[in-house]
Design a protein around this motif. Structure first.
Motif, mmCIF file in Angstrom:
data_model
loop_
_atom_site.group_PDB
_atom_site.id
_atom_site.type_symbol
_atom_site.label_atom_id
_atom_site.label_comp_id
_atom_site.label_asym_id
_atom_site.label_seq_id
_atom_site.Cartn_x
_atom_site.Cartn_y
_atom_site.Cartn_z
ATOM 1 N N THR A 91 36.615 60.908 30.798
ATOM 2 C CA THR A 91 37.242 59.671 30.335
ATOM 3 C C THR A 91 38.509 59.964 29.523
ATOM 4 O O THR A 91 38.503 60.808 28.634
ATOM 5 N N GLY B 167 38.275 51.456 34.599
ATOM 6 C CA GLY B 167 37.259 52.487 34.402
ATOM 7 C C GLY B 167 37.923 53.831 34.123
ATOM 8 O O GLY B 167 39.095 54.037 34.437
ATOM 9 N N GLY B 168 37.201 54.748 33.545
ATOM 10 C CA GLY B 168 37.728 56.100 33.361
ATOM 11 C C GLY B 168 38.631 56.258 32.158
ATOM 12 O O GLY B 168 39.246 57.313 31.977
ATOM 13 N N ARG C 7 39.204 54.946 27.769
ATOM 14 C CA ARG C 7 38.765 54.119 26.653
ATOM 15 C C ARG C 7 39.722 54.275 25.482
ATOM 16 O O ARG C 7 40.446 55.263 25.375
ATOM 17 N N GLU D 202 53.023 39.866 44.864
ATOM 18 C CA GLU D 202 54.103 39.160 45.557
ATOM 19 C C GLU D 202 55.408 39.949 45.509
ATOM 20 O O GLU D 202 56.113 40.070 46.521
ATOM 21 N N ARG E 104 55.239 42.690 48.012
ATOM 22 C CA ARG E 104 55.487 42.268 49.398
ATOM 23 C C ARG E 104 56.973 42.043 49.644
ATOM 24 O O ARG E 104 57.497 42.349 50.718
ATOM 25 N N LEU E 105 57.649 41.490 48.645
ATOM 26 C CA LEU E 105 59.085 41.257 48.791
ATOM 27 C C LEU E 105 59.825 42.596 48.898
ATOM 28 O O LEU E 105 60.700 42.769 49.750
ATOM 29 N N ILE F 172 59.375 34.269 46.629
ATOM 30 C CA ILE F 172 58.059 34.433 46.021
ATOM 31 C C ILE F 172 57.981 33.613 44.731
ATOM 32 O O ILE F 172 58.993 33.194 44.190
ATOM 33 N N ASP G 33 46.853 40.226 37.173
ATOM 34 C CA ASP G 33 46.543 41.299 38.111
ATOM 35 C C ASP G 33 47.563 42.421 38.020
ATOM 36 O O ASP G 33 47.210 43.596 38.151
ATOM 37 N N ARG H 192 46.711 46.249 37.338
ATOM 38 C CA ARG H 192 47.074 47.279 38.324
ATOM 39 C C ARG H 192 47.971 48.342 37.686
ATOM 40 O O ARG H 192 47.837 49.528 37.960
ATOM 41 N N ARG I 245 45.665 50.537 35.501
ATOM 42 C CA ARG I 245 44.815 51.405 36.326
ATOM 43 C C ARG I 245 45.648 52.483 36.992
ATOM 44 O O ARG I 245 45.219 53.633 37.107
#
Lengths: 337, 337, 337, 337
Positions: free
Chosen positions: D4, D28-29, D31, D133, D136-137, D251, D279, D283, D286
């Motif tokens: 961790t 996760g992973g 702290r 979005e 994607r653009l 977008i 999100d 992301r 993470r």
């Protein structure tokens, strides 16, 4: 009892021919009785499709033809002033395609002639005011639905431009519609113009600065940005988002029918202004005929045509110099208040 | 030379009054010369607003009035048959609001009278065929744009229903529009009807089964589901998604103007069919007048009115029995092929 | 201190391989320690890509492998019951891809084994409950935002179906997702099923009835219609419109990016559920791992799996007989209340 | 075996607290092992909610705390430089909220320290690059899907601004996101900035020029217009339309769920960036943790932070002078190529 209004159509190119068809098809109570065009073959062909209409190469002759009660001018811009003065000389109501005249000076002369008659005879063909979506936006703004307007974000795109289109015409022929729409929606005059240009699209004809970003400032402190892109490749598109002190409203997305097929959802973009604004053109013409039947001329007037010409002139200077350019305008005569 | 068509309007309730306004405002080449309504005060008031129109309580008198060249029937459904037969007796072109007649038997009698004249005189007011979005969907389907149609998913919603509306009328007065639209879009007759009903909305009047899900099967093997909900509370809404073998197309989202305000994006839902279908009603009426001027009657015909009545009748049985009910239809007479 | 959860993955076909990738990429705090698949080559290949994971052809061996703290079942439906019972025998938490079992009887046996353990060990992979759009719809319905639900209008479309797909599987493998979504969104059991089928699409494999319209009735008097179309050609699409007593809400239009190009506006339709529901699968797996770390199993449970199987069974009967078929369900055991 | 990652979080205001929650819930992973904030009570309260995390008022102490393997900086901009240099002194990977530093000079000093280490240690929190979005653009633009980009039309709106927000901060705190997004989407540096301002909204705090229209020109000849409006009243909204030589892509419409109710269709506008970009923040975090676990730092780097600061500086000058202002930038060091 109603009687049929006889119309002389000056100019039988694309717009003129469209108007002739429109009068025959969707406008009851009016008919074309004379057509004029320097191209003698074309004008004869158009007249041949009309019952009892005379063909002329001289606009003055068409305007003076028997049974003419009103004049529709759809010739190229530089020919407008002469035809307008001839119609005014006969005290006839006129629907004149935009621009009223290509330059502010010509517009001032036309306004002087109309003022001598002492009543409004001229309507300018800013047909967006007759579009259902624009009308809803105008109604929302007037009702204060989004508060005092701060921005109009506009897009004006054509699939491709005709071969004679120049860098200047993006402003004088295309953005001129946004100039009128902005003045009408906001109820404010335009006071300054700036232009920013990205590197021209490789689809633009040699030497044509396409696209451009035209920035208008108004007397009430609103800012209008117009992307004008006349070789965008994908279709004809006119959009406008108004941003006010507490909300925004956008028109022109045109999502009437959503199709899903081959891995995509979406719809068609009309390729042409005659498709996108077909109903607006119809409504404009019916409205003009109905008003004339009541002895009136309504809609956008010669002052609106003059103002558009003055803003265009400032826009051309702004584009060439790369500088913010104030708009130089005469005082508004009483007839147009 | 064009001359003005004189119209007798039968029924001056909501629909009739709307048509009278429409003829005056957006339909050139026609005028109302006679109006009829059992309510003598109302009919006089309507006639008073029209130059030179006579007022009648008897439809036959209006139809026989001087200058009448065509008849527009907007009275309640049960009164249609008599007025239609009177108009046919005088060989006058008719635009008849839906339903042609409330029951298939009456429609058959009307068709017999029309067949005796040997040519089409009756147009039924299924105005959706004149709506721009429906027209685009029809064009797409006819061009094979999404392949053979498999489903139509339809929504038909009203903000609220009038006090006299019954469970049956959700089918006979509302879904009847989808029945005609489905027959027209698909070019197929409806062969069976089923009805599923959720527990009635608490907004539905006592005893009225609202909403319902009406399921139609067609001769070509398509399935049509119609949510009909006449007290949905939020507005008037007509949507249709056609699903074909390789795509789908949806109309009726009505997103002409998107407003952002107070934490929400979106737009208004029209509260009324006269708003949603205003252009369709205009186009229908102009089209009818223009065709009559050429000596013709076009658009949805008496057979379409009969077919709608036959499917409605099966739908009422399906709703009452809870069972899939085949549609019983006569053979199509040559006049209507 | 957190420690890493060791997972045995049963089945390394498409779904299993996807889950293996997902655990490695987006789920911290967990890792795959054993994989099982009857295809020995495939399972070795999958294990080779994982640090320290053992490969097995026997699910029981993978479940019994050292370090296994939880089991993820992604084998074909008929293999689920045995693997579930083996995992329960070791008191391991399980995430089981839908269906729990292909038939209600198997699901009842699994529930009995879980009840003997006296606590929930099984989560069923109805991942739509973890989709952001479904979550918003659920929240809106629970808050009474559109009043008591009357209808769910659902679309479930795949670009094409695998070669082994049968007419029954449209219901048992595809509509089963809508069955769970409807039960969850409405908080009601399904009480009856009807099926209407248009003439099969020419894109459907020989003998497969595709598409179908599946109609569910619920205990609370709502009606759910599901268009299931597994060879629609244009992509993977899951939509749901909930209609309540005073409003409607629709999800699944998926208009994240609007592209204009070549005469069209619109966007891409994902070709695959792994794209459309990628985030939902991620969130489901992270949620499961996080709950297991707290000693719990949450999300859709074995009763949800059983109920889906019972409704599917009624749906297959409805499709074959053409008749509305009541759903036969056991009483809900206390563990699942 | 994975172990961790221990993170020191510098700053426990709104953004910092959000990151702490995020690390606990969706990453996760990793702290949080130390937190720092000048507000001693606040930092103790945050630490109390975390198992085994120490509380500090001195950032240096938190960075030096036992078990710290990486640093997340979420303190106010002026405090960034010192914390960055302390983290670099310990050769720790850093995720630094934007701005890297408020001014270009500070950013240059940070870059020098990082270059001395000889490898990238710093990621700047331009989280839009992690939004689905935007991704994607970016993908569409990189694939040439709409041709060479000519315009980006951007909207950046907040419901209301915090009390300390100044006219300058509309550029340095808000538009800075568009600056990075434009550089990233186009792969081009910004070369000049102009600013046009409508009359300030009456909802703007006294003395604050809100909204503004910020115009960026790029090295490749694209033009970027940004409406920044931080007291728009209706919600948080980030939109971007890219216009290329043969298409456009938009977008940020955010139409995930369409609700119809009370005479309107539409949906909610998120009130807050933590909702719109939830999100993306997940992301980003993470991705950072996963890269650190592989011994790497990826994503937007210190050069991106520097470039944003340089463009901001030019923007402030442009706003104050009312003139188009060229951007003054150092040469890009090899480490950041």
């Amino acid at each position: 009892m109603t009687s049929t209004l006889g119309i002389a159509v000056i100019g039988t190119g694309r717009m003129g021919a469209d108007h002739v068809r429109r009068i025959g098809r969707t406008v009851g109570g009016a008919r074309v009785v004379a057509v004029a065009d320097p191209d003698g073959d074309r004008v004869k062909e158009v007249a041949a499709g009309l019952e009892g209409a005379s063909a002329h190469t001289d606009p003055a002759a068409a305007i003076a033809a028997p049974g003419v009660g009103a004049v529709l001018i759809a010739s190229p811009g530089p020919a407008h002033e002469e035809a307008l003065l001839q119609a005014l000389a006969r005290d006839l109501p006129v629907l004149c395609e935009k621009p009223l005249t290509p330059d502010p000076a010509g517009a001032l002369r036309v306004m002087e002639a109309e003022q001598r008659l002492g009543r409004r005879r001229i309507q300018v063909g800013f047909m967006r005011r007759y579009d259902a979506e624009y009308a809803r936006l105008k109604e929302l703004l007037d009702a204060g639905g989004i508060g005092r307007p701060l921005f109009l974000h506009c897009r004006h795109r054509n699939a491709s431009s005709p071969s004679f289109f120049t860098s200047d015409m993006l402003i004088s022929d295309s953005v001129v519609h946004e100039v009128d729409a902005a003045r009408w929606l906001l109820g404010q005059e335009v006071t300054a113009v700036s232009v920013l240009s990205p590197r021209a699209s490789s689809a633009a004809p040699e030497g044509v600065q396409d696209p451009q970003l035209v920035l208008l400032e108004t007397a009430g402190g609103a800012v209008v940005d117009v992307e004008v892109f006349v070789n965008c490749g994908f279709g004809y598109q006119v959009q406008c988002e108004a941003v006010g002190e507490h909300g925004s409203a956008r028109i022109g997305d045109g999502q009437a029918m959503v199709v899903q097929s081959a891995g995509r959802w979406g719809g068609e973009i009309p390729q042409d202004f005659t498709v996108r604004f077909a109903d607006a053109y119809d409504r404009q013409l019916r409205g003009w005929v109905a008003a004339v039947a009541r002895g009136r001329v309504e809609g956008p007037d010669a002052w609106d045509g003059y103002a558009a010409a003055a803003v265009s002139a400032a826009g051309l200077t702004a584009r060439r110099t790369g500088r913010r350019t104030p708009v130089d305008m005469a005082e508004r005569p009483p007839l147009y208040r």
